[in-house]
Design a protein around this motif. Structure first.
Motif, PDB file in Angstrom:
ATOM      1  N   TYR A  22       0.840  -1.192   0.000  1.00 14.30           N
ATOM      2  CA  TYR A  22       0.000   0.000   0.000  1.00 14.30           C
ATOM      3  C   TYR A  22       0.876   1.243   0.000  1.00 14.30           C
ATOM      4  O   TYR A  22       1.738   1.411   0.858  1.00 14.30           O
ATOM      5  CB  TYR A  22      -0.908  -0.007   1.230  1.00 14.30           C
ATOM      6  CG  TYR A  22      -1.695   1.282   1.424  1.00 14.30           C
ATOM      7  CD1 TYR A  22      -2.785   1.590   0.618  1.00 14.30           C
ATOM      8  CD2 TYR A  22      -1.326   2.190   2.415  1.00 14.30           C
ATOM      9  CE1 TYR A  22      -3.491   2.770   0.789  1.00 14.30           C
ATOM     10  CE2 TYR A  22      -2.039   3.365   2.607  1.00 14.30           C
ATOM     11  CZ  TYR A  22      -3.117   3.652   1.786  1.00 14.30           C
ATOM     12  OH  TYR A  22      -3.811   4.817   1.955  1.00 14.30           O
ATOM     13  N   GLY A  23       0.654   2.117  -0.954  1.00  9.42           N
ATOM     14  CA  GLY A  23       1.482   3.311  -1.070  1.00  9.42           C
ATOM     15  C   GLY A  23       0.772   4.606  -0.788  1.00  9.42           C
ATOM     16  O   GLY A  23       1.315   5.687  -1.035  1.00  9.42           O
ATOM     17  N   GLY A  24      -0.448   4.528  -0.275  1.00  8.57           N
ATOM     18  CA  GLY A  24      -1.220   5.739  -0.014  1.00  8.57           C
ATOM     19  C   GLY A  24      -0.956   6.320   1.367  1.00  8.57           C
ATOM     20  O   GLY A  24      -0.081   5.856   2.106  1.00  8.57           O
ATOM     21  N   PRO A  25      -1.728   7.329   1.755  1.00  9.96           N
ATOM     22  CA  PRO A  25      -1.524   7.993   3.048  1.00  9.96           C
ATOM     23  C   PRO A  25      -2.090   7.175   4.197  1.00  9.96           C
ATOM     24  O   PRO A  25      -2.943   6.293   4.003  1.00  9.96           O
ATOM     25  CB  PRO A  25      -2.299   9.304   2.896  1.00  9.96           C
ATOM     26  CG  PRO A  25      -3.426   8.947   1.964  1.00  9.96           C
ATOM     27  CD  PRO A  25      -2.840   7.955   0.991  1.00  9.96           C
ATOM     28  N   THR A  26      -1.605   7.459   5.394  1.00  6.52           N
ATOM     29  CA  THR A  26      -2.244   6.907   6.592  1.00  6.52           C
ATOM     30  C   THR A  26      -3.541   7.683   6.842  1.00  6.52           C
ATOM     31  O   THR A  26      -3.813   8.697   6.187  1.00  6.52           O
ATOM     32  CB  THR A  26      -1.326   7.033   7.818  1.00  6.52           C
ATOM     33  OG1 THR A  26      -1.147   8.430   8.118  1.00  6.52           O
ATOM     34  CG2 THR A  26       0.030   6.384   7.555  1.00  6.52           C
ATOM     35  N   VAL A  27      -4.316   7.209   7.792  1.00  8.11           N
ATOM     36  CA  VAL A  27      -5.569   7.904   8.113  1.00  8.11           C
ATOM     37  C   VAL A  27      -5.294   9.328   8.556  1.00  8.11           C
ATOM     38  O   VAL A  27      -5.918  10.284   8.072  1.00  8.11           O
ATOM     39  CB  VAL A  27      -6.346   7.136   9.203  1.00  8.11           C
ATOM     40  CG1 VAL A  27      -7.556   7.938   9.663  1.00  8.11           C
ATOM     41  CG2 VAL A  27      -6.789   5.772   8.695  1.00  8.11           C
ATOM     42  N   LEU A  28      -4.329   9.505   9.466  1.00 10.39           N
ATOM     43  CA  LEU A  28      -4.044  10.855   9.962  1.00 10.39           C
ATOM     44  C   LEU A  28      -3.464  11.736   8.863  1.00 10.39           C
ATOM     45  O   LEU A  28      -3.816  12.922   8.763  1.00 10.39           O
ATOM     46  CB  LEU A  28      -3.077  10.798  11.152  1.00 10.39           C
ATOM     47  CG  LEU A  28      -2.791  12.162  11.808  1.00 10.39           C
ATOM     48  CD1 LEU A  28      -4.075  12.789  12.325  1.00 10.39           C
ATOM     49  CD2 LEU A  28      -1.778  12.027  12.933  1.00 10.39           C
ATOM     50  N   GLU A  29      -2.587  11.190   8.017  1.00  6.58           N
ATOM     51  CA  GLU A  29      -2.043  11.984   6.909  1.00  6.58           C
ATOM     52  C   GLU A  29      -3.153  12.488   6.009  1.00  6.58           C
ATOM     53  O   GLU A  29      -3.150  13.645   5.562  1.00  6.58           O
ATOM     54  CB  GLU A  29      -1.053  11.146   6.107  1.00  6.58           C
ATOM     55  CG  GLU A  29       0.303  10.948   6.777  1.00  6.58           C
ATOM     56  CD  GLU A  29       1.195  10.012   5.983  1.00  6.58           C
ATOM     57  OE1 GLU A  29       0.706   9.433   4.978  1.00  6.58           O
ATOM     58  OE2 GLU A  29       2.364   9.838   6.353  1.00  6.58           O
ATOM     59  N   HIS A  30      -4.114  11.630   5.733  1.00  8.67           N
ATOM     60  CA  HIS A  30      -5.222  12.049   4.876  1.00  8.67           C
ATOM     61  C   HIS A  30      -6.069  13.111   5.575  1.00  8.67           C
ATOM     62  O   HIS A  30      -6.473  14.104   4.943  1.00  8.67           O
ATOM     63  CB  HIS A  30      -6.088  10.848   4.507  1.00  8.67           C
ATOM     64  CG  HIS A  30      -7.184  11.178   3.541  1.00  8.67           C
ATOM     65  ND1 HIS A  30      -6.939  11.496   2.223  1.00  8.67           N
ATOM     66  CD2 HIS A  30      -8.534  11.266   3.705  1.00  8.67           C
ATOM     67  CE1 HIS A  30      -8.085  11.752   1.607  1.00  8.67           C
ATOM     68  NE2 HIS A  30      -9.061  11.621   2.487  1.00  8.67           N
ATOM     69  N   LEU A  31      -6.322  12.929   6.868  1.00  2.96           N
ATOM     70  CA  LEU A  31      -7.093  13.920   7.606  1.00  2.96           C
ATOM     71  C   LEU A  31      -6.377  15.267   7.638  1.00  2.96           C
ATOM     72  O   LEU A  31      -7.019  16.327   7.608  1.00  2.96           O
ATOM     73  CB  LEU A  31      -7.336  13.440   9.037  1.00  2.96           C
ATOM     74  CG  LEU A  31      -8.229  12.209   9.219  1.00  2.96           C
ATOM     75  CD1 LEU A  31      -8.298  11.820  10.694  1.00  2.96           C
ATOM     76  CD2 LEU A  31      -9.628  12.443   8.672  1.00  2.96           C
ATOM     77  N   GLU A  32      -5.071  15.236   7.686  1.00  9.87           N
ATOM     78  CA  GLU A  32      -4.293  16.481   7.756  1.00  9.87           C
ATOM     79  C   GLU A  32      -4.197  17.194   6.419  1.00  9.87           C
ATOM     80  O   GLU A  32      -3.971  18.410   6.385  1.00  9.87           O
ATOM     81  CB  GLU A  32      -2.886  16.187   8.271  1.00  9.87           C
ATOM     82  CG  GLU A  32      -2.799  15.853   9.747  1.00  9.87           C
ATOM     83  CD  GLU A  32      -1.372  15.632  10.197  1.00  9.87           C
ATOM     84  OE1 GLU A  32      -1.045  16.022  11.321  1.00  9.87           O
ATOM     85  OE2 GLU A  32      -0.574  15.059   9.417  1.00  9.87           O
ATOM     86  N   THR A  33      -4.336  16.460   5.321  1.00  9.90           N
ATOM     87  CA  THR A  33      -4.068  17.058   4.012  1.00  9.90           C
ATOM     88  C   THR A  33      -5.290  17.179   3.107  1.00  9.90           C
ATOM     89  O   THR A  33      -5.209  17.826   2.063  1.00  9.90           O
ATOM     90  CB  THR A  33      -3.004  16.228   3.259  1.00  9.90           C
ATOM     91  OG1 THR A  33      -3.457  14.866   3.131  1.00  9.90           O
ATOM     92  CG2 THR A  33      -1.681  16.245   4.020  1.00  9.90           C
ATOM     93  N   VAL A  34      -6.413  16.563   3.472  1.00 14.68           N
ATOM     94  CA  VAL A  34      -7.589  16.653   2.608  1.00 14.68           C
ATOM     95  C   VAL A  34      -8.010  18.117   2.499  1.00 14.68           C
ATOM     96  O   VAL A  34      -8.024  18.851   3.488  1.00 14.68           O
ATOM     97  CB  VAL A  34      -8.738  15.778   3.161  1.00 14.68           C
ATOM     98  CG1 VAL A  34      -9.246  16.304   4.492  1.00 14.68           C
ATOM     99  CG2 VAL A  34      -9.859  15.665   2.150  1.00 14.68           C
ATOM    100  N   PRO A  35      -8.307  18.583   1.294  1.00 15.58           N
ATOM    101  CA  PRO A  35      -8.663  20.004   1.148  1.00 15.58           C
ATOM    102  C   PRO A  35      -9.984  20.324   1.828  1.00 15.58           C
ATOM    103  O   PRO A  35     -10.981  19.610   1.662  1.00 15.58           O
ATOM    104  CB  PRO A  35      -8.764  20.190  -0.377  1.00 15.58           C
ATOM    105  CG  PRO A  35      -8.986  18.822  -0.927  1.00 15.58           C
ATOM    106  CD  PRO A  35      -8.276  17.885  -0.005  1.00 15.58           C
ATOM    107  N   VAL A  36      -9.984  21.379   2.613  1.00 15.43           N
ATOM    108  CA  VAL A  36     -11.167  21.807   3.344  1.00 15.43           C
ATOM    109  C   VAL A  36     -11.385  23.283   3.082  1.00 15.43           C
ATOM    110  O   VAL A  36     -10.449  24.081   3.174  1.00 15.43           O
ATOM    111  CB  VAL A  36     -11.007  21.576   4.866  1.00 15.43           C
ATOM    112  CG1 VAL A  36     -12.230  22.107   5.609  1.00 15.43           C
ATOM    113  CG2 VAL A  36     -10.830  20.096   5.152  1.00 15.43           C
TER     114      VAL A  36
END
Length: 446
Positions: free
Chosen positions: A210-224
């Protein structure tokens, strides 16, 4: 010299805020995931962690059971205290978070509506051993219904299926196809083991495929984006202020929170549902006059003309007024134990306005297995999602929910005891002229 505490406060105030909700079936590991996020992001106080370690040892567990960090909610339920959604706050150097932790049991699915109604992202957990189940589909349907812009599929307990990529890929594909058909705009699938900590905060050394983000990485970087200043401007009036003091003998202000958009002094506005027009003579913010105000500020508007404005009215720009109607067609999630039936007399609460209404028709109920519509079900029961047509006693200025989550949503309420019956998302509205006024046998005029 600036202290470290002040520097931290300044940094957090500059970081963005993400509101997100968690959802999942019973025993999918949601409590463990939340505990792991709080623990590994160092958002747990030392005494809290010590208490968890002590409780874990007393249960014969060598490692701390991080699910106990959220067990307060279950303990309170056992004491007879009803808490539908638990909100938790934590922060990292990159972002602040407000987490709506929703119950997992099928009978509490309706509570996810509360938790996800203000969320920009929903984390839906799936047990890797069980795959996509009915509760998973129901949570996906609610996320789509509430137009949550980002959905994370967290395939948990990968350690119990040997960290097999094929298991994850099959679940991710099935869920993505289903959620895409519902209209979910963005889906991110992440394989995790909340118990072992794989891909929650730290990347997994076991799942190197798996080469994607961790859960926290995604939460930190998802555009809001919290920028609602360019949306259709809407100002529901909450309270009319008339101090009648010697300094301000003629003061008449209309207080409330700007639901969306921007208002400026001198702007031509229309008051709905009456349709009367005026201009903004002044805007008071925290007792001080300002020239412009925007969502989500709470302000007092002053108008040039002395027109009839009361609680429940909505002030909008004159060139951008939504249509008013007494016939509302919407999709609702039924949240009460009492069924919603055709002919039911209810109260409809929209922003700060509450009016009498009658359920005229229930055209369909959503079947979660294949997303088909069950025609004319006759009633909706707890956790059902369906279409309704409601006739209100007074006209409402409803936006389409797709255009505004704030002014396109409403509640249906039992007039007898104030129980919330259903949460509604306005869709197509009928023209008021299409339905002749009717009166029910108890004198409710429509």
């Amino acid at each position: 010299m600036t202290s470290s505490t002040e520097q931290t406060a300044e940094h957090l105030s500059a970081t963005t805020l993400l509101r997100f909700a968690t959802a999942g079936s019973v025993d999918d590991g949601k409590s463990t995931l939340v505990g792991r996020l709080l623990h590994d992001s160092k958002s747990v106080l030392a005494d809290q962690l010590e208490a968890v370690e002590h409780a874990s040892r007393s249960r014969g567990q060598e490692a701390p059971d991080l699910a106990l960090l959220t067990d307060g909610l279950r303990a309170e339920r056992e004491q007879g205290i009803t808490i539908d959604v638990a909100y938790r706050y934590f922060a990292t150097p990159r972002r602040r978070f407000i987490l709506a932790d929703t119950p997992g049991h099928v009978q509490y699915t309706r509570n996810m509506v509360t938790g996800a109604s203000t969320a920009e992202l929903t984390v839906i957990l799936v047990d890797a051993r069980n795959g996509v189940v009915e509760q998973t589909r129901r949570h996906a349907a609610i996320a789509a219904l509430l137009r949550v812009p980002h959905v994370v599929l967290a395939v948990n307990k990968m350690d119990l299926v040997g960290y097999e990529e094929s298991v994850f890929a099959a679940i991710a594909e099935e869920f993505t196809v289903y959620a895409s058909e519902l209209g979910v705009p963005e889906i991110t699938a992440i394989p995790i083991s909340a118990l072992a900590g794989d891909n929650v905060v730290e990347a997994s050394a076991t799942m190197d495929w798996y080469g994607g983000p961790t859960v926290l990485e995604h939460l930190e970087t998802v555009p809001v984006s919290h920028d609602l200043t360019d949306c259709h401007a809407r100002f529901p009036v909450q309270y009319v202020i008339r101090p009648q003091t010697a300094e301000h003998p003629d003061y008449r202000g209309y207080a409330g929170q700007i639901a969306a958009g921007t208002f400026r002094v001198g702007e031509s506005v229309t008051v709905l549902p009456s349709g009367r027009t005026s201009r903004i003579a002044g805007i008071d913010l925290l007792g001080e006059p300002v020239d412009v105000a925007w969502t989500p500020q709470s302000v007092t508007l002053l108008l040039e003309d002395d027109i009839d404005v009361s609680r429940g009215d909505i002030v909008v720009p004159s060139g951008d007024a939504p249509p008013t109607t007494q016939d509302v067609e919407a999709t609702v999630c039924h949240v009460a134990d009492t069924p919603l039936t055709v002919g039911a007399r209810v109260l409809l609460k929209h922003t700060t306005r509450t009016v009498k209404a009658i359920v005229k028709e229930i055209p369909s109920r959503l079947t979660l297995d294949d997303l088909s519509q069950h025609p004319a079900p006759g009633q909706l029961v707890a956790n059902d999602i369906g279409r309704v047509r409601v006739r209100t006693a007074e006209p409402l200025a409803l936006d389409a929910y797709a255009a505004s989550r704030r002014t396109g949503s409403f509640l249906l309420i039992d007039p007898a005891d104030g129980t919330t019956l259903a949460a509604g998302m306005a869709g197509e509205s009928f023209a008021a002229a299409e339905a002749a006024p009717v009166q029910d046998d108890e004198g409710w005029d429509f």
